[in-house]
Design a protein around this motif. Structure first.
Motif, PDB file in Angstrom:
ATOM      1  N   TRP A  39      23.007  83.003  20.732  1.00 51.82           N
ATOM      2  CA  TRP A  39      23.056  81.963  21.756  1.00 51.82           C
ATOM      3  C   TRP A  39      23.107  82.486  23.191  1.00 51.82           C
ATOM      4  O   TRP A  39      22.932  81.711  24.131  1.00 51.82           O
ATOM      5  CB  TRP A  39      24.168  80.957  21.478  1.00 51.82           C
ATOM      6  CG  TRP A  39      25.566  81.477  21.242  1.00 51.82           C
ATOM      7  CD1 TRP A  39      26.559  81.594  22.159  1.00 51.82           C
ATOM      8  CD2 TRP A  39      26.158  81.871  19.989  1.00 51.82           C
ATOM      9  NE1 TRP A  39      27.724  82.045  21.574  1.00 51.82           N
ATOM     10  CE2 TRP A  39      27.514  82.231  20.241  1.00 51.82           C
ATOM     11  CE3 TRP A  39      25.690  81.957  18.683  1.00 51.82           C
ATOM     12  CZ2 TRP A  39      28.387  82.670  19.237  1.00 51.82           C
ATOM     13  CZ3 TRP A  39      26.560  82.395  17.692  1.00 51.82           C
ATOM     14  CH2 TRP A  39      27.876  82.748  17.967  1.00 51.82           C
ATOM     15  N   VAL A  44      22.426  78.520  24.546  1.00 51.46           N
ATOM     16  CA  VAL A  44      22.920  77.659  23.462  1.00 51.46           C
ATOM     17  C   VAL A  44      22.084  76.380  23.299  1.00 51.46           C
ATOM     18  O   VAL A  44      22.626  75.309  23.032  1.00 51.46           O
ATOM     19  CB  VAL A  44      24.417  77.285  23.617  1.00 51.46           C
ATOM     20  CG1 VAL A  44      25.065  77.042  22.240  1.00 51.46           C
ATOM     21  CG2 VAL A  44      25.231  78.339  24.355  1.00 51.46           C
ATOM     22  N   ASN A 182      31.277  81.220  10.221  1.00 45.54           N
ATOM     23  CA  ASN A 182      32.446  80.888  11.050  1.00 45.54           C
ATOM     24  C   ASN A 182      32.454  79.424  11.464  1.00 45.54           C
ATOM     25  O   ASN A 182      31.496  78.925  12.058  1.00 45.54           O
ATOM     26  CB  ASN A 182      32.434  81.774  12.304  1.00 45.54           C
ATOM     27  CG  ASN A 182      33.621  81.476  13.202  1.00 45.54           C
ATOM     28  OD1 ASN A 182      34.766  81.509  12.754  1.00 45.54           O
ATOM     29  ND2 ASN A 182      33.367  81.159  14.465  1.00 45.54           N
ATOM     30  N   TRP A 184      33.861  76.646  13.799  1.00 42.52           N
ATOM     31  CA  TRP A 184      34.590  76.213  15.000  1.00 42.52           C
ATOM     32  C   TRP A 184      34.212  74.760  15.262  1.00 42.52           C
ATOM     33  O   TRP A 184      33.037  74.418  15.263  1.00 42.52           O
ATOM     34  CB  TRP A 184      34.220  77.057  16.234  1.00 42.52           C
ATOM     35  CG  TRP A 184      34.800  76.447  17.476  1.00 42.52           C
ATOM     36  CD1 TRP A 184      36.103  76.466  17.868  1.00 42.52           C
ATOM     37  CD2 TRP A 184      34.108  75.643  18.452  1.00 42.52           C
ATOM     38  NE1 TRP A 184      36.269  75.739  19.022  1.00 42.52           N
ATOM     39  CE2 TRP A 184      35.067  75.225  19.401  1.00 42.52           C
ATOM     40  CE3 TRP A 184      32.781  75.237  18.597  1.00 42.52           C
ATOM     41  CZ2 TRP A 184      34.722  74.426  20.502  1.00 42.52           C
ATOM     42  CZ3 TRP A 184      32.446  74.439  19.698  1.00 42.52           C
ATOM     43  CH2 TRP A 184      33.420  74.045  20.637  1.00 42.52           C
ATOM     44  N   ASP A 258      39.062  84.475  19.077  1.00 42.61           N
ATOM     45  CA  ASP A 258      38.157  84.539  20.226  1.00 42.61           C
ATOM     46  C   ASP A 258      38.995  84.911  21.441  1.00 42.61           C
ATOM     47  O   ASP A 258      39.992  84.241  21.747  1.00 42.61           O
ATOM     48  CB  ASP A 258      37.477  83.170  20.407  1.00 42.61           C
ATOM     49  CG  ASP A 258      36.446  83.153  21.527  1.00 42.61           C
ATOM     50  OD1 ASP A 258      36.765  83.617  22.636  1.00 42.61           O
ATOM     51  OD2 ASP A 258      35.326  82.650  21.303  1.00 42.61           O
ATOM     52  N   HIS A 285      35.753  87.261  18.069  1.00 43.80           N
ATOM     53  CA  HIS A 285      34.745  86.865  19.046  1.00 43.80           C
ATOM     54  C   HIS A 285      35.128  87.576  20.329  1.00 43.80           C
ATOM     55  O   HIS A 285      36.008  87.131  21.061  1.00 43.80           O
ATOM     56  CB  HIS A 285      34.714  85.342  19.231  1.00 43.80           C
ATOM     57  CG  HIS A 285      33.822  84.665  18.240  1.00 43.80           C
ATOM     58  ND1 HIS A 285      33.520  83.325  18.293  1.00 43.80           N
ATOM     59  CD2 HIS A 285      33.131  85.169  17.190  1.00 43.80           C
ATOM     60  CE1 HIS A 285      32.690  83.034  17.295  1.00 43.80           C
ATOM     61  NE2 HIS A 285      32.456  84.131  16.623  1.00 43.80           N
ATOM     62  N   ASP A 293      38.376  79.744  29.245  1.00 38.75           N
ATOM     63  CA  ASP A 293      37.415  80.223  28.239  1.00 38.75           C
ATOM     64  C   ASP A 293      36.000  80.161  28.816  1.00 38.75           C
ATOM     65  O   ASP A 293      35.155  79.399  28.381  1.00 38.75           O
ATOM     66  CB  ASP A 293      37.525  79.326  26.994  1.00 38.75           C
ATOM     67  CG  ASP A 293      36.476  79.650  25.942  1.00 38.75           C
ATOM     68  OD1 ASP A 293      36.203  80.843  25.747  1.00 38.75           O
ATOM     69  OD2 ASP A 293      35.943  78.708  25.326  1.00 38.75           O
ATOM     70  N   PHE A 327      28.176  83.625  27.066  1.00 40.21           N
ATOM     71  CA  PHE A 327      26.850  83.146  27.467  1.00 40.21           C
ATOM     72  C   PHE A 327      26.814  83.034  28.976  1.00 40.21           C
ATOM     73  O   PHE A 327      27.592  82.322  29.577  1.00 40.21           O
ATOM     74  CB  PHE A 327      26.442  81.832  26.798  1.00 40.21           C
ATOM     75  CG  PHE A 327      27.566  80.953  26.306  1.00 40.21           C
ATOM     76  CD1 PHE A 327      28.084  81.110  25.032  1.00 40.21           C
ATOM     77  CD2 PHE A 327      28.069  79.945  27.113  1.00 40.21           C
ATOM     78  CE1 PHE A 327      29.098  80.287  24.577  1.00 40.21           C
ATOM     79  CE2 PHE A 327      29.076  79.115  26.663  1.00 40.21           C
ATOM     80  CZ  PHE A 327      29.601  79.293  25.389  1.00 40.21           C
TER      81      PHE A 327
HETATM   82  C1  LIG Z   1      28.894  78.671  20.724  1.00 40.54           C
HETATM   83  C2  LIG Z   1      30.387  78.685  20.745  1.00 40.54           C
HETATM   84  O1  LIG Z   1      30.849  79.366  21.837  1.00 40.54           O
HETATM   85  C3  LIG Z   1      31.029  79.279  19.568  1.00 40.54           C
HETATM   86  O2  LIG Z   1      30.504  78.718  18.441  1.00 40.54           O
HETATM   87  C4  LIG Z   1      32.533  79.167  19.391  1.00 40.54           C
HETATM   88  O3  LIG Z   1      32.811  80.358  18.746  1.00 40.54           O
HETATM   89  C5  LIG Z   1      33.392  79.049  20.588  1.00 40.54           C
HETATM   90  O4  LIG Z   1      33.945  80.029  20.992  1.00 40.54           O
HETATM   91  C6  LIG Z   1      33.607  77.764  21.267  1.00 40.54           C
HETATM   92  O5  LIG Z   1      34.398  77.898  22.401  1.00 40.54           O
END
Ligand SMILES: C[C@H](O)[C@H](O)[C@@H](O)C(=O)CO
Ligand SMILES: [Mn+2]
Length: 430
Positions: A39, A44, A182, A184, A258, A285, A293, A327
């Protein structure tokens, strides 16, 4: 002898004086894959061909030209990234990156939509990891998926989760090693909820449904990922750390940590040795939150070094799976992959070059002065010379020379794709 080799020979002697076998460290590094997240290459968006907004608290900012708009462009960009990273690494796919010849909703996807990725990875010796996509969909637009109060919506997402596990297990069978799938989910609420309990009960039940069918562990490893808060889920996240820690322990699942999903002063490096007392394995992650985040590109910072030190000092290399999650659309997207992956590997190498036993002996003997002195001296040891030699002997550019390849690729290919924004464009609608 090249300058890189001369510097390496000197470094090898310096490390040998500390009792560190540089060649053994490099051999170990070669066996540890990093899972590159698809992604980063297209902000994404994926290949479903819809205009669905990303949403669910996920945001990609920046307007750098060259976003991959098709599966061929994304694969080409990944090839460029892998060619600048030493070692053989994995690819982490989200479900919305399947290949769809006709409109296919998330609960209808199957292995046929990912055969192209399996074939592409087989030809390049990459193994796949996978993720259901519980976002960028009309049925996720109110911030709830697996914990949704409407049973029909909940069932839709349960079916998506089930479909993804089936796909991931087939990927694992095809590649001959476990595919990590995974989970989420973004579920949460902007303001204080009146009922924190019921959504968590529903999420646990829905997850149990998703995980009902057992697959061989050699093919599929399930992991679950918590989050502290997201945009639009500032006050409450159903899948909190406590929720998933308990879930992973009781259901024998992998826990995904993460780096951007905790309080800004909380670090995942300190969670590795605790959680591994109770869960079988971890997925990381590796990301970089800036204030929140924000999924910034991973840099060679203290926390990255600490994460890798914890993996190596604990002897956890086979129980911790390293994935990336960031990203950034404000810089060359291929460079973002390369920066983050090279830094991750560099930090891992630095950890592998520690005289672990000496440090732990000093600590056990109560010589905390000696421990601190050695830890500080290690910071200026010539690990960069070992890294350069590893890059050279792996056939990838040494030092910042890889940027030349990125610039040339940008001039030849990415610039011709035109300006792309970090949202879906008409060109990627099938
Ligand atoms: C694309 C997302 O970032 C990912 O699936 C997930 O791991 C995440 O960290 C959402 O904050
Ligand atoms: Mn993540």
């Amino acid at each position: 002898m090249s300058d890189t080799n001369k510097a390496f020979e000197l470094a090898r002697e310096r490390y040998a004086a500390l009792g560190v076998d540089v060649d053994a460290a490099v051999e170990r590094l070669k066996t540890i894959p990093v899972s590159l997240h698809c992604w980063q290459g297209d902000d994404v968006v994926g290949f479903e061909g819809t205009d669905n907004e990303l949403g669910s608290g996920l945001a990609v900012t920046g307007n750098y030209p060259g976003r991959a708009r098709t599966v061929d462009e994304l694969r080409r960009d990944l090839d460029v990234a892998y060619s600048l990273i030493p070692g053989n690494h994995r690819l982490n796919l989200h479900a919305l990156y399947g290949e769809f010849s006709s409109p296919t909703d998330r609960n209808e996807i199957g292995i046929q939509n990912f055969q192209g990725w399996i074939d592409w990875c087989r030809d390049r010796h990459h193994s796949l990891d996978f993720n259901p996509s519980f976002f960028a969909h009309p049925l996720a637009s109110d911030g709830s998926t697996l914990s949704h109060p409407d049973p029909a919506i909940r069932q839709f997402w349960i079916d998506h989760g089930i479909a993804c596990r089936q796909i991931a297990s087939e990927m694992g069978a095809a590649q001959g090693n476990a595919c990590i799938n995974n989970v989420w989910v973004p579920d949460g609420s902007k303001d204080s909820p009146a009922d924190r309990k019921a959504p968590r009960e529903r999420l646990a039940e829905a997850l149990d449904e998703v995980f009902r069918v057992a697959f061989p562990e050699a093919q599929l490893l399930d992991s679950v990922e918590c989050k502290l808060f997201g945009i639009g889920s500032e006050s409450y996240v159903v899948g909190s750390h406590e929720f998933y820690l308990g879930y992973a322990i009781t259901r024998h699942k992998l826990l995904c940590l993460d780096a951007g999903h905790f309080h800004p002063t909380e670090v995942i490096s300190d969670k590795i040795s605790s959680t591994l007392l109770y869960v079988p394995e971890l997925l990381l992650h590796v990301s970089r939150g800036v204030r929140w985040d924000s999924d910034h590109v991973v840099t060679f910072n203290d926390e990255l070094q600490a994460i890798m030190q914890e993996i190596v000092r604990g002897g956890f290399e086979s129980r911790v799976h390293i994935g990336l999650d960031f990203f950034d659309a404000s810089i060359n997207r291929i460079a973002a992959w390369v920066i983050g992956t090279r830094n991750t590997l560099k930090a891992l190498l630095m950890a592998l070059l520690e005289p672990r036993e000496t440090l732990q002996d000093l600590e056990r003997d109560g010589d905390l002065t000696g421990r601190l002195v050695l830890m500080e001296e290690l910071k200026s040891m010539p690990f960069g010379s070992v890294w350069d030699h590893y890059c050279e002997s792996s056939g990838v550019p040494v030092g910042a020379a890889w940027l030349d390849a990125i610039r040339e690729d940008e001039r030849r290919v990415l610039a011709r794709r035109g300006n792309s924004v970090a949202t879906a464009s008409s060109e990627n609608i099938a």
